[in-house]
Design an enzyme around this catalytic site. Structure first.
Site, PDB file in Angstrom:
ATOM      1  N   GLY A   7       0.834  -1.206   0.000  1.00 17.61           N
ATOM      2  CA  GLY A   7       0.000   0.000   0.000  1.00 17.61           C
ATOM      3  C   GLY A   7       0.862   1.246   0.000  1.00 17.61           C
ATOM      4  N   ASP A  54      -1.300  -6.817  -6.510  1.00 16.83           N
ATOM      5  CA  ASP A  54      -2.477  -6.816  -5.648  1.00 16.83           C
ATOM      6  C   ASP A  54      -2.205  -7.851  -4.556  1.00 16.83           C
ATOM      7  OD1 ASP A  54      -4.924  -7.213  -4.434  1.00 16.83           O
ATOM      8  OD2 ASP A  54      -6.061  -7.074  -6.310  1.00 16.83           O
ATOM      9  N   ASN A  77       1.047  -2.618   5.391  1.00 21.21           N
ATOM     10  CA  ASN A  77       0.213  -1.427   5.566  1.00 21.21           C
ATOM     11  C   ASN A  77      -1.087  -1.489   4.763  1.00 21.21           C
ATOM     12  OD1 ASN A  77      -0.449   1.571   5.748  1.00 21.21           O
ATOM     13  ND2 ASN A  77       0.041   1.353   3.569  1.00 21.21           N
ATOM     14  N   SER A 130      -5.372  -1.375  13.831  1.00 21.09           N
ATOM     15  CA  SER A 130      -6.255  -0.220  14.027  1.00 21.09           C
ATOM     16  C   SER A 130      -6.844  -0.287  15.431  1.00 21.09           C
ATOM     17  CB  SER A 130      -7.399  -0.261  13.011  1.00 21.09           C
ATOM     18  OG  SER A 130      -8.421   0.656  13.371  1.00 21.09           O
ATOM     19  N   TYR A 143     -14.463  -4.812   9.402  1.00 19.43           N
ATOM     20  CA  TYR A 143     -13.196  -4.057   9.399  1.00 19.43           C
ATOM     21  C   TYR A 143     -12.488  -4.237  10.745  1.00 19.43           C
ATOM     22  CZ  TYR A 143      -9.808  -0.345   9.607  1.00 19.43           C
ATOM     23  OH  TYR A 143      -8.631   0.342   9.782  1.00 19.43           O
ATOM     24  N   LYS A 147      -8.900  -6.314  11.922  1.00 11.11           N
ATOM     25  CA  LYS A 147      -7.784  -5.694  12.648  1.00 11.11           C
ATOM     26  C   LYS A 147      -7.525  -6.412  13.981  1.00 11.11           C
ATOM     27  CE  LYS A 147      -6.685  -2.732   9.495  1.00 11.11           C
ATOM     28  NZ  LYS A 147      -5.398  -2.848   8.784  1.00 11.11           N
ATOM     29  N   PRO A 173      -3.334   2.615  14.771  1.00 14.59           N
ATOM     30  CA  PRO A 173      -3.745   4.016  14.760  1.00 14.59           C
ATOM     31  C   PRO A 173      -5.257   4.196  14.902  1.00 14.59           C
ATOM     32  CG  PRO A 173      -2.545   3.424  12.737  1.00 14.59           C
ATOM     33  CD  PRO A 173      -2.954   2.173  13.426  1.00 14.59           C
ATOM     34  N   THR A 178      -6.537  10.163   5.566  1.00 12.09           N
ATOM     35  CA  THR A 178      -5.959   9.638   4.321  1.00 12.09           C
ATOM     36  C   THR A 178      -7.149   9.467   3.376  1.00 12.09           C
ATOM     37  OG1 THR A 178      -6.351   7.372   5.031  1.00 12.09           O
ATOM     38  CG2 THR A 178      -4.197   8.287   5.569  1.00 12.09           C
TER      39      THR A 178
END
Ligand code: 8X3
Length: 245
Positions: A7, A54, A77, A130, A143, A147, A173, A178
Protein backbone atom coordinates in the site's frame (compact mmCIF):
# COMPACT_ATOMS: atom_id res chain seq x y z
CA UNK A 1 18.31 -1.22 4.85
CA UNK A 2 15.77 -2.76 2.53
CA UNK A 3 12.13 -2.06 3.36
CA UNK A 4 9.09 -3.67 1.77
CA UNK A 5 5.94 -1.54 2.03
CA UNK A 6 2.50 -2.68 0.93
CA UNK A 7 0.00 0.00 0.00
CA UNK A 8 2.95 2.26 -0.76
CA UNK A 9 1.12 4.54 -3.18
CA UNK A 10 -0.95 6.54 -0.72
CA UNK A 11 -1.55 7.49 2.88
CA UNK A 12 0.59 5.92 5.61
CA UNK A 13 2.42 3.69 3.12
CA UNK A 14 3.47 6.57 0.89
CA UNK A 15 4.43 8.81 3.82
CA UNK A 16 6.59 5.97 5.18
CA UNK A 17 8.21 5.48 1.78
CA UNK A 18 9.24 9.15 1.71
CA UNK A 19 10.74 8.97 5.20
CA UNK A 20 12.74 5.83 4.48
CA UNK A 21 13.87 7.24 1.14
CA UNK A 22 15.08 10.41 2.87
CA UNK A 23 17.13 8.07 5.03
CA UNK A 24 18.60 6.50 1.85
CA UNK A 25 16.94 3.16 2.50
CA UNK A 26 15.91 0.92 -0.39
CA UNK A 27 12.21 0.39 -0.73
CA UNK A 28 10.24 -2.34 -2.45
CA UNK A 29 7.04 -0.39 -3.05
CA UNK A 30 3.99 -2.60 -3.52
CA UNK A 31 0.75 -1.20 -4.85
CA UNK A 32 -1.84 -1.34 -7.58
CA UNK A 33 -1.62 2.27 -8.77
CA UNK A 34 0.82 1.98 -11.67
CA UNK A 35 1.00 5.72 -12.35
CA UNK A 36 1.79 6.54 -8.73
CA UNK A 37 4.42 3.80 -8.52
CA UNK A 38 6.04 5.19 -11.67
CA UNK A 39 6.05 8.66 -10.13
CA UNK A 40 7.69 7.37 -6.93
CA UNK A 41 10.30 5.56 -8.99
CA UNK A 42 10.99 8.78 -10.89
CA UNK A 43 11.36 10.67 -7.61
CA UNK A 44 13.75 8.10 -6.09
CA UNK A 45 15.27 6.25 -9.06
CA UNK A 46 18.05 4.61 -7.04
CA UNK A 47 16.00 3.76 -3.98
CA UNK A 48 12.54 2.61 -5.05
CA UNK A 49 11.73 -0.71 -6.72
CA UNK A 50 8.08 -0.58 -7.71
CA UNK A 51 6.06 -3.79 -7.72
CA UNK A 52 2.64 -3.60 -9.30
CA UNK A 53 0.93 -6.16 -7.15
CA UNK A 54 -2.48 -6.82 -5.65
CA UNK A 55 -1.72 -8.34 -2.24
CA UNK A 56 -4.93 -10.40 -2.55
CA UNK A 57 -3.36 -12.36 -5.40
CA UNK A 58 -1.78 -15.26 -3.52
CA UNK A 59 0.13 -16.77 -6.43
CA UNK A 60 1.50 -13.50 -7.71
CA UNK A 61 2.51 -12.26 -4.24
CA UNK A 62 4.28 -15.47 -3.26
CA UNK A 63 5.94 -15.84 -6.67
CA UNK A 64 7.13 -12.23 -6.85
CA UNK A 65 8.33 -11.92 -3.27
CA UNK A 66 9.96 -15.34 -3.09
CA UNK A 67 12.85 -14.09 -5.22
CA UNK A 68 13.67 -11.33 -2.70
CA UNK A 69 15.89 -12.58 0.09
CA UNK A 70 17.18 -9.55 1.93
CA UNK A 71 14.19 -7.62 3.28
CA UNK A 72 15.04 -6.04 6.64
CA UNK A 73 11.63 -4.53 7.35
CA UNK A 74 8.21 -5.57 6.09
CA UNK A 75 5.50 -2.99 6.57
CA UNK A 76 2.13 -4.63 6.09
CA UNK A 77 0.21 -1.43 5.57
CA UNK A 78 -2.24 -2.15 2.73
CA UNK A 79 -5.81 -2.54 3.89
CA UNK A 80 -9.18 -0.90 3.79
CA UNK A 81 -12.62 -0.45 5.29
CA UNK A 82 -15.68 -0.71 3.07
CA UNK A 83 -19.04 0.60 4.17
CA UNK A 84 -20.36 1.99 7.44
CA UNK A 85 -23.82 0.43 7.38
CA UNK A 86 -24.75 -1.95 10.18
CA UNK A 87 -23.74 -5.57 9.60
CA UNK A 88 -27.29 -6.60 8.77
CA UNK A 89 -27.39 -4.08 5.93
CA UNK A 90 -23.88 -4.47 4.59
CA UNK A 91 -22.67 -6.03 1.36
CA UNK A 92 -21.23 -9.53 1.57
CA UNK A 93 -18.80 -8.63 -1.21
CA UNK A 94 -17.40 -5.79 0.95
CA UNK A 95 -16.77 -8.29 3.72
CA UNK A 96 -14.91 -10.53 1.28
CA UNK A 97 -12.73 -7.67 0.06
CA UNK A 98 -11.83 -6.58 3.62
CA UNK A 99 -10.95 -10.14 4.65
CA UNK A 100 -8.94 -10.72 1.47
CA UNK A 101 -6.96 -7.47 1.77
CA UNK A 102 -6.64 -6.93 5.52
CA UNK A 103 -6.09 -10.54 6.52
CA UNK A 104 -5.11 -12.70 3.57
CA UNK A 105 -2.87 -10.08 1.96
CA UNK A 106 -0.90 -9.80 5.22
CA UNK A 107 -0.65 -13.58 5.42
CA UNK A 108 0.68 -13.89 1.87
CA UNK A 109 3.46 -11.31 2.27
CA UNK A 110 4.37 -12.52 5.75
CA UNK A 111 4.39 -16.20 4.88
CA UNK A 112 6.69 -15.54 1.93
CA UNK A 113 9.18 -13.21 3.61
CA UNK A 114 9.28 -14.50 7.19
CA UNK A 115 11.40 -17.66 6.62
CA UNK A 116 14.11 -15.54 4.98
CA UNK A 117 14.16 -13.17 7.97
CA UNK A 118 14.48 -16.15 10.30
CA UNK A 119 17.28 -17.56 8.15
CA UNK A 120 19.15 -14.24 8.29
CA UNK A 121 18.40 -13.93 12.01
CA UNK A 122 17.22 -10.37 11.51
CA UNK A 123 14.07 -8.61 10.48
CA UNK A 124 11.19 -6.49 11.63
CA UNK A 125 7.57 -6.81 10.63
CA UNK A 126 5.32 -3.84 11.30
CA UNK A 127 1.67 -4.70 10.86
CA UNK A 128 -0.67 -1.75 10.60
CA UNK A 129 -3.67 -2.62 12.71
CA UNK A 130 -6.25 -0.22 14.03
CA UNK A 131 -7.93 0.87 17.23
CA UNK A 132 -11.02 -0.64 15.56
CA UNK A 133 -9.50 -4.02 16.35
CA UNK A 134 -9.84 -3.31 20.07
CA UNK A 135 -12.79 -0.95 20.43
CA UNK A 136 -16.10 -1.83 18.78
CA UNK A 137 -18.21 0.86 17.10
CA UNK A 138 -21.35 0.78 14.97
CA UNK A 139 -20.44 -0.08 11.38
CA UNK A 140 -17.04 -1.46 12.40
CA UNK A 141 -18.07 -5.13 12.14
CA UNK A 142 -15.75 -6.87 9.66
CA UNK A 143 -13.20 -4.06 9.40
CA UNK A 144 -12.64 -4.09 13.17
CA UNK A 145 -12.61 -7.88 13.22
CA UNK A 146 -9.90 -8.04 10.54
CA UNK A 147 -7.78 -5.69 12.65
CA UNK A 148 -8.36 -7.88 15.75
CA UNK A 149 -6.94 -10.68 13.65
CA UNK A 150 -3.88 -8.58 12.86
CA UNK A 151 -3.41 -7.79 16.55
CA UNK A 152 -3.51 -11.45 17.60
CA UNK A 153 -1.55 -12.66 14.57
CA UNK A 154 1.24 -10.21 15.45
CA UNK A 155 1.38 -11.45 19.04
CA UNK A 156 1.29 -15.09 17.96
CA UNK A 157 4.14 -14.44 15.53
CA UNK A 158 6.13 -13.12 18.47
CA UNK A 159 5.54 -16.41 20.26
CA UNK A 160 6.79 -18.46 17.31
CA UNK A 161 9.73 -16.15 16.64
CA UNK A 162 11.23 -16.49 20.11
CA UNK A 163 14.98 -16.85 19.77
CA UNK A 164 15.10 -15.86 16.09
CA UNK A 165 15.90 -12.15 16.57
CA UNK A 166 12.99 -11.30 14.24
CA UNK A 167 10.73 -8.62 15.67
CA UNK A 168 7.02 -7.95 15.18
CA UNK A 169 5.02 -4.85 16.01
CA UNK A 170 1.32 -4.21 15.65
CA UNK A 171 0.80 -0.48 15.22
CA UNK A 172 -2.79 0.52 15.87
CA UNK A 173 -3.75 4.02 14.76
CA UNK A 174 -7.01 5.79 15.41
CA UNK A 175 -8.29 8.49 13.07
CA UNK A 176 -5.74 9.33 10.41
CA UNK A 177 -6.73 11.56 7.49
CA UNK A 178 -5.96 9.64 4.32
CA UNK A 179 -8.15 8.35 1.50
CA UNK A 180 -9.42 5.82 4.09
CA UNK A 181 -12.83 7.50 4.49
CA UNK A 182 -13.12 8.19 0.77
CA UNK A 183 -12.84 4.40 0.26
CA UNK A 184 -14.99 3.49 3.26
CA UNK A 185 -17.78 5.75 1.97
CA UNK A 186 -17.22 4.54 -1.59
CA UNK A 187 -16.40 7.89 -3.14
CA UNK A 188 -19.01 9.93 -1.26
CA UNK A 189 -16.81 13.02 -0.74
CA UNK A 190 -19.31 14.72 1.52
CA UNK A 191 -19.45 11.85 4.01
CA UNK A 192 -15.70 11.29 3.75
CA UNK A 193 -14.90 14.94 4.46
CA UNK A 194 -17.45 15.13 7.25
CA UNK A 195 -15.64 12.33 9.08
CA UNK A 196 -12.66 14.66 9.62
CA UNK A 197 -14.56 17.95 9.97
CA UNK A 198 -13.17 20.18 12.73
CA UNK A 199 -11.12 17.35 14.20
CA UNK A 200 -7.38 17.64 14.79
CA UNK A 201 -6.85 14.22 13.19
CA UNK A 202 -3.57 12.36 12.86
CA UNK A 203 -1.77 12.65 9.54
CA UNK A 204 -0.06 9.95 7.51
CA UNK A 205 3.21 11.65 8.40
CA UNK A 206 2.47 11.23 12.13
CA UNK A 207 2.14 7.49 11.66
CA UNK A 208 5.07 7.28 9.24
CA UNK A 209 7.27 8.98 11.84
CA UNK A 210 6.15 6.39 14.39
CA UNK A 211 6.94 3.57 11.97
CA UNK A 212 10.33 5.10 11.27
CA UNK A 213 11.00 5.51 14.98
CA UNK A 214 10.17 1.82 15.59
CA UNK A 215 12.59 0.92 12.80
CA UNK A 216 15.41 2.83 14.50
CA UNK A 217 15.12 1.01 17.84
CA UNK A 218 18.02 -1.26 18.73
CA UNK A 219 17.43 -4.94 18.04
CA UNK A 220 16.98 -5.84 21.71
CA UNK A 221 13.76 -3.79 21.84
CA UNK A 222 10.47 -5.11 20.48
CA UNK A 223 7.38 -2.94 20.57
CA UNK A 224 4.59 -5.53 20.68
CA UNK A 225 1.58 -3.27 20.25
CA UNK A 226 1.40 0.48 19.92
CA UNK A 227 -1.96 2.25 19.97
CA UNK A 228 -2.02 5.86 18.82
CA UNK A 229 -4.97 8.24 18.60
CA UNK A 230 -5.48 11.92 17.98
CA UNK A 231 -5.96 13.70 21.30
CA UNK A 232 -9.31 14.78 19.92
CA UNK A 233 -10.49 11.17 19.59
CA UNK A 234 -11.66 9.37 22.69
CA UNK A 235 -14.16 6.82 23.98
CA UNK A 236 -17.93 6.92 24.22
CA UNK A 237 -20.29 5.43 26.75
CA UNK A 238 -22.12 2.14 26.28
CA UNK A 239 -25.42 2.08 24.45
CA UNK A 240 -28.50 1.03 26.41
CA UNK A 241 -31.86 0.12 24.99
CA UNK A 242 -34.43 1.66 27.34
CA UNK A 243 -37.92 0.21 27.49
CA UNK A 244 -40.41 -0.70 30.16
CA UNK A 245 -39.56 -4.04 31.76
C1 8X3 B 1 -9.34 3.36 11.38
C2 8X3 B 1 -9.41 3.96 12.72
O1 8X3 B 1 -10.84 5.40 14.23
O2 8X3 B 1 -11.20 5.62 11.86
O3 8X3 B 1 -8.39 2.38 11.35
O4 8X3 B 1 -11.90 3.58 12.99
S1 8X3 B 1 -10.91 4.67 12.96
Amino acid sequence: MKICITGATSGIGEASLHLFAQNSDHIIAIGRNEAKLAQLKLQYPDLVTPLILDIRDKEKVTKTLSSINDIDILINNAGLALGMDPAQKSELNDWDIMVDSNIKGVLYTTHTLLPKMVERKQGLIINVGSIAGTYPYPGGHVYGATKSFIHQFSLNLRADLAGTNVRVTCLEPGMVKTNFSEIRYKGNHEKANKAYENIAYLTSEDIAKTIFWISTLPSHININVLEIMPTAQSFGRFHYERRSI
